[in-house]
Design an enzyme around this catalytic site. Structure first.
Site, PDB file in Angstrom:
ATOM      1  N   ALA A 202      -1.120   2.445   3.569  1.00 34.21           N
ATOM      2  CA  ALA A 202      -1.021   3.838   3.118  1.00 34.21           C
ATOM      3  C   ALA A 202      -1.140   4.071   1.617  1.00 34.21           C
ATOM      4  O   ALA A 202      -1.599   5.129   1.195  1.00 34.21           O
ATOM      5  CB  ALA A 202       0.289   4.424   3.611  1.00 34.21           C
ATOM      6  N   PRO A 204      -2.380   4.151  -2.266  1.00 35.76           N
ATOM      7  CA  PRO A 204      -1.518   5.082  -3.004  1.00 35.76           C
ATOM      8  C   PRO A 204      -1.302   6.427  -2.316  1.00 35.76           C
ATOM      9  O   PRO A 204      -0.640   7.302  -2.898  1.00 35.76           O
ATOM     10  CB  PRO A 204      -2.260   5.265  -4.328  1.00 35.76           C
ATOM     11  CG  PRO A 204      -3.696   5.092  -3.960  1.00 35.76           C
ATOM     12  CD  PRO A 204      -3.718   4.064  -2.864  1.00 35.76           C
ATOM     13  N   GLY A 206      -3.794   8.538  -0.554  1.00 29.57           N
ATOM     14  CA  GLY A 206      -4.880   9.504  -0.377  1.00 29.57           C
ATOM     15  C   GLY A 206      -4.917  10.046   1.045  1.00 29.57           C
ATOM     16  O   GLY A 206      -4.871  11.254   1.277  1.00 29.57           O
ATOM     17  N   ASP A 225       3.132   0.317   3.600  1.00 31.22           N
ATOM     18  CA  ASP A 225       2.359  -0.547   2.702  1.00 31.22           C
ATOM     19  C   ASP A 225       3.224  -1.745   2.382  1.00 31.22           C
ATOM     20  O   ASP A 225       4.405  -1.773   2.688  1.00 31.22           O
ATOM     21  CB  ASP A 225       1.886   0.173   1.441  1.00 31.22           C
ATOM     22  CG  ASP A 225       0.579  -0.438   0.927  1.00 31.22           C
ATOM     23  OD1 ASP A 225      -0.491   0.182   1.064  1.00 31.22           O
ATOM     24  OD2 ASP A 225       0.622  -1.583   0.402  1.00 31.22           O
ATOM     25  N   ASP A 253       5.106  -5.486   6.020  1.00 27.57           N
ATOM     26  CA  ASP A 253       3.823  -6.100   6.351  1.00 27.57           C
ATOM     27  C   ASP A 253       3.395  -5.544   7.708  1.00 27.57           C
ATOM     28  O   ASP A 253       3.941  -5.928   8.739  1.00 27.57           O
ATOM     29  CB  ASP A 253       4.000  -7.621   6.405  1.00 27.57           C
ATOM     30  CG  ASP A 253       2.666  -8.338   6.581  1.00 27.57           C
ATOM     31  OD1 ASP A 253       1.716  -7.702   7.099  1.00 27.57           O
ATOM     32  OD2 ASP A 253       2.575  -9.515   6.202  1.00 27.57           O
ATOM     33  N   ASP A 273      -6.818   1.246   7.139  1.00 23.95           N
ATOM     34  CA  ASP A 273      -7.687   1.347   5.952  1.00 23.95           C
ATOM     35  C   ASP A 273      -7.365   0.116   5.095  1.00 23.95           C
ATOM     36  O   ASP A 273      -6.776   0.227   4.036  1.00 23.95           O
ATOM     37  CB  ASP A 273      -7.342   2.660   5.228  1.00 23.95           C
ATOM     38  CG  ASP A 273      -8.285   2.982   4.090  1.00 23.95           C
ATOM     39  OD1 ASP A 273      -9.475   2.638   4.189  1.00 23.95           O
ATOM     40  OD2 ASP A 273      -7.828   3.598   3.104  1.00 23.95           O
ATOM     41  N   TYR A 300      -8.083 -11.223   7.893  1.00 27.43           N
ATOM     42  CA  TYR A 300      -6.870 -10.478   7.538  1.00 27.43           C
ATOM     43  C   TYR A 300      -6.903  -9.089   8.203  1.00 27.43           C
ATOM     44  O   TYR A 300      -5.939  -8.647   8.815  1.00 27.43           O
ATOM     45  CB  TYR A 300      -6.824 -10.363   6.016  1.00 27.43           C
ATOM     46  CG  TYR A 300      -5.511  -9.882   5.436  1.00 27.43           C
ATOM     47  CD1 TYR A 300      -4.341 -10.611   5.627  1.00 27.43           C
ATOM     48  CD2 TYR A 300      -5.450  -8.714   4.674  1.00 27.43           C
ATOM     49  CE1 TYR A 300      -3.133 -10.182   5.077  1.00 27.43           C
ATOM     50  CE2 TYR A 300      -4.253  -8.278   4.121  1.00 27.43           C
ATOM     51  CZ  TYR A 300      -3.101  -9.015   4.322  1.00 27.43           C
ATOM     52  OH  TYR A 300      -1.923  -8.584   3.781  1.00 27.43           O
ATOM     53  N   CYS A 323     -13.978   0.691   2.483  1.00 34.57           N
ATOM     54  CA  CYS A 323     -14.928   1.110   1.453  1.00 34.57           C
ATOM     55  C   CYS A 323     -15.842  -0.063   1.114  1.00 34.57           C
ATOM     56  O   CYS A 323     -16.093  -0.366  -0.036  1.00 34.57           O
ATOM     57  CB  CYS A 323     -14.218   1.645   0.231  1.00 34.57           C
ATOM     58  SG  CYS A 323     -13.032   0.504  -0.429  1.00 34.57           S
TER      59      CYS A 323
HETATM   60  N1  SAH Z   1      -5.277   4.321   2.610  1.00 35.49           N
HETATM   61  C1  SAH Z   1      -5.009   4.267   1.176  1.00 35.49           C
HETATM   62  C2  SAH Z   1      -5.762   3.123   0.503  1.00 35.49           C
HETATM   63  C3  SAH Z   1      -5.462   1.769   1.110  1.00 35.49           C
HETATM   64  S1  SAH Z   1      -6.005   0.389   0.157  1.00 35.49           S
HETATM   65  C4  SAH Z   1      -5.395   5.629   0.581  1.00 35.49           C
HETATM   66  O1  SAH Z   1      -6.128   6.384   1.208  1.00 35.49           O
HETATM   67  O2  SAH Z   1      -4.922   5.936  -0.506  1.00 35.49           O
HETATM   68  C5  SAH Z   1      -5.364  -0.898   1.133  1.00 35.49           C
HETATM   69  C6  SAH Z   1      -3.858  -1.014   1.082  1.00 35.49           C
HETATM   70  O3  SAH Z   1      -3.463  -1.996   2.044  1.00 35.49           O
HETATM   71  C7  SAH Z   1      -3.297  -1.472  -0.259  1.00 35.49           C
HETATM   72  O4  SAH Z   1      -2.425  -0.507  -0.801  1.00 35.49           O
HETATM   73  C8  SAH Z   1      -2.545  -2.751   0.101  1.00 35.49           C
HETATM   74  O5  SAH Z   1      -1.336  -2.924  -0.609  1.00 35.49           O
HETATM   75  C9  SAH Z   1      -2.256  -2.558   1.571  1.00 35.49           C
HETATM   76  N2  SAH Z   1      -1.944  -3.790   2.302  1.00 35.49           N
HETATM   77  C10 SAH Z   1      -2.466  -5.019   2.125  1.00 35.49           C
HETATM   78  N3  SAH Z   1      -1.890  -5.903   2.978  1.00 35.49           N
HETATM   79  C11 SAH Z   1      -0.988  -5.216   3.702  1.00 35.49           C
HETATM   80  C12 SAH Z   1      -0.085  -5.572   4.737  1.00 35.49           C
HETATM   81  N4  SAH Z   1      -0.032  -6.816   5.191  1.00 35.49           N
HETATM   82  N5  SAH Z   1       0.695  -4.601   5.276  1.00 35.49           N
HETATM   83  C13 SAH Z   1       0.623  -3.329   4.822  1.00 35.49           C
HETATM   84  N6  SAH Z   1      -0.219  -2.935   3.842  1.00 35.49           N
HETATM   85  C14 SAH Z   1      -1.010  -3.865   3.280  1.00 35.49           C
END
Ligand code: SAH
Length: 385
Positions: A202, A204, A206, A225, A253, A273, A300, A323
């Site tokens: 989630a 930052p 958006g 997140d 996680d 995302d 992952y 993206c």
């Molecule tokens: N959806 C967000 C952007 C996400 S970017 C928006 O629209 O603003 C991907 C995000 O995944 C990052 O913030 C990263 O910290 C998170 N992430 C990475 N590994 C994760 C995990 N194991 N569990 C939860 N979040 C994770």
């Protein structure tokens, strides 16, 4: 310009873009013409935003398709002029904004030649690609002692975008800076009042903030997140926009969401995302990804898909977006979701605006690219259970 790109990655991308790959890579190195802004429709209207921006001499246009989006235009390319022999090296994220005419702030600086106030500095990437000419407003010693704040003014850059974060609508939380494909993602998810929605990646915020405004705060949203600091950032953005309504933000996680939260088959809609290779973000400064990294990312990302299956209701909907533009992180993960996890892949009646439908081994997804509608590279697919 030479293309420094990993051979494996080049092969991977030619599987999608074939003879168009060179053109695609060149275009990815340039910003799109349009810079998109999402309007916080819970607190204002598009018309009001266009008017407020006009008061600050910024011309914004309503988007033709998304009723909650406006855009401004990026001008250029211009010739980068900088009469100096002093160089300042910046990280890639900073380089991307400097290219667009943004001023230089302390955090992105990696190293620098010595300078005094009013000196000109050529800002370059680690690979010595010039991105902007900066006029220092502090000295080297002052900059050295600072942790944040303005270091210099951008006086010449290849592109110029209006500075939106210094505007009133931004500071009042009435807008969010977000690309068109990201805006499209929540329209595809189409959350409804009363639904339980989980945003598995989630921060930052958006898309989480978009989900709240889209449902007028009436969906029950769980935003996850992976760290406290990411959740603080997310909460900050929701609060700035007045969209912290019915949101439970959890540092966790989310690959283990089915084990850690009591949500088995309870969730109506899920958004994944995940972190990705970011190769669609324009302008790309450097294609510094190896195929090994892409494979690791893909593995992952699959873990989120698998966890999501356990918590999604039968009949529920999952939207997967990235993206980036590799097959591994996009179509092949959707194929995995269908063949190995048990999801169904859904074809939409109409492709999301500005996207192109792609079919790969029987699965359907939607790609965005600079080759179509001057978009960033992006991918959306829909799954159901
Ligand atoms: N959806 C967000 C952007 C996400 S970017 C928006 O629209 O603003 C991907 C995000 O995944 C990052 O913030 C990263 O910290 C998170 N992430 C990475 N590994 C994760 C995990 N194991 N569990 C939860 N979040 C994770």
């Amino acid at each position: 310009m030479t293309h420094e790109i990993d051979v494996g990655l080049e092969l991977e991308l030619s599987r999608v873009y074939g003879s168009q790959l060179r053109v695609l890579l060149d275009k990815l190195r340039t910003p799109p013409r349009r810079l998109y802004i999402r309007v916080n429709t819970m607190r204002t209207t598009r018309e009001k935003i266009i008017e407020l921006l006009r008061e600050e001499d910024i011309v914004a246009y309503p988007d033709e398709y998304f009723d909650d989006a406006v855009y401004v235009t990026i001008e250029g390319p211009f010739k980068l002029e900088c009469d100096t022999d002093k160089v300042i090296v910046v990280d890639e994220k900073t380089a991307t904004s400097l290219l667009l005419g943004v001023d230089l702030y302390r955090p992105g600086i990696l190293r620098s030649d010595y300078f005094v106030e009013r000196d000109r500095l050529l800002a370059v990437t680690r690979d010595r690609i010039p991105v902007a000419c900066i006029e220092a407003i502090v000295s080297y010693e002052q900059a050295y002692r600072m942790q944040k704040g303005l270091i210099g003014v951008n006086i010449s850059s290849p592109y110029k975008a209006p500075s939106l974060i210094s505007t009133k609508p931004y500071q009042m939380g009435l807008i969010y800076l977000q690309g068109a494909p990201s805006i499209a993602t929540v329209h595809v998810l189409n959350p409804k009042p009363g639904e339980l929605v989980v945003d598995m990646n989630a921060s930052p915020g958006g898309k989480s903030s978009h989900i709240v405004q889209y449902t007028q705060g009436k969906a029950r949203l769980i935003s996850i997140d992976r760290s406290e600091s990411k959740i603080t950032q997310l909460k900050g953005n929701l609060a700035r926009m007045g969209l912290d309504i019915n949101v439970l933000a959890i540092p966790m996680d989310s690959r283990y969401v089915h084990l850690d939260l009591d949500l088995r088959e309870k969730v109506d809609k899920i958004l994944i995302d995940p972190p990705c290779s970011n190769l669609g973000v324009r302008p790309v400064i450097r294609f510094n990804r190896s195929m090994k990294e892409i494979d690791d990312l893909s593995r992952y990302q699959r873990q989120f898909i698998k966890a999501a299956y356990h918590i999604l209701k039968p009949g529920g909907l999952l939207v997967y977006s990235t993206c980036t533009i590799t097959l591994r992180e996009n179509e092949e993960n959707i194929l995995y979701a269908v063949e190995e996890v048990g999801f169904h892949n859904i074809e939409l009646d109409d492709p999301p605006s500005y996207s192109v439908k792609v079919v790969y081994k029987g699965i359907v997804g939607y790609r965005y690219s600079p080759l179509d509608n001057d978009m960033p590279g992006y991918f959306i697919a829909v799954l159901s259970k």
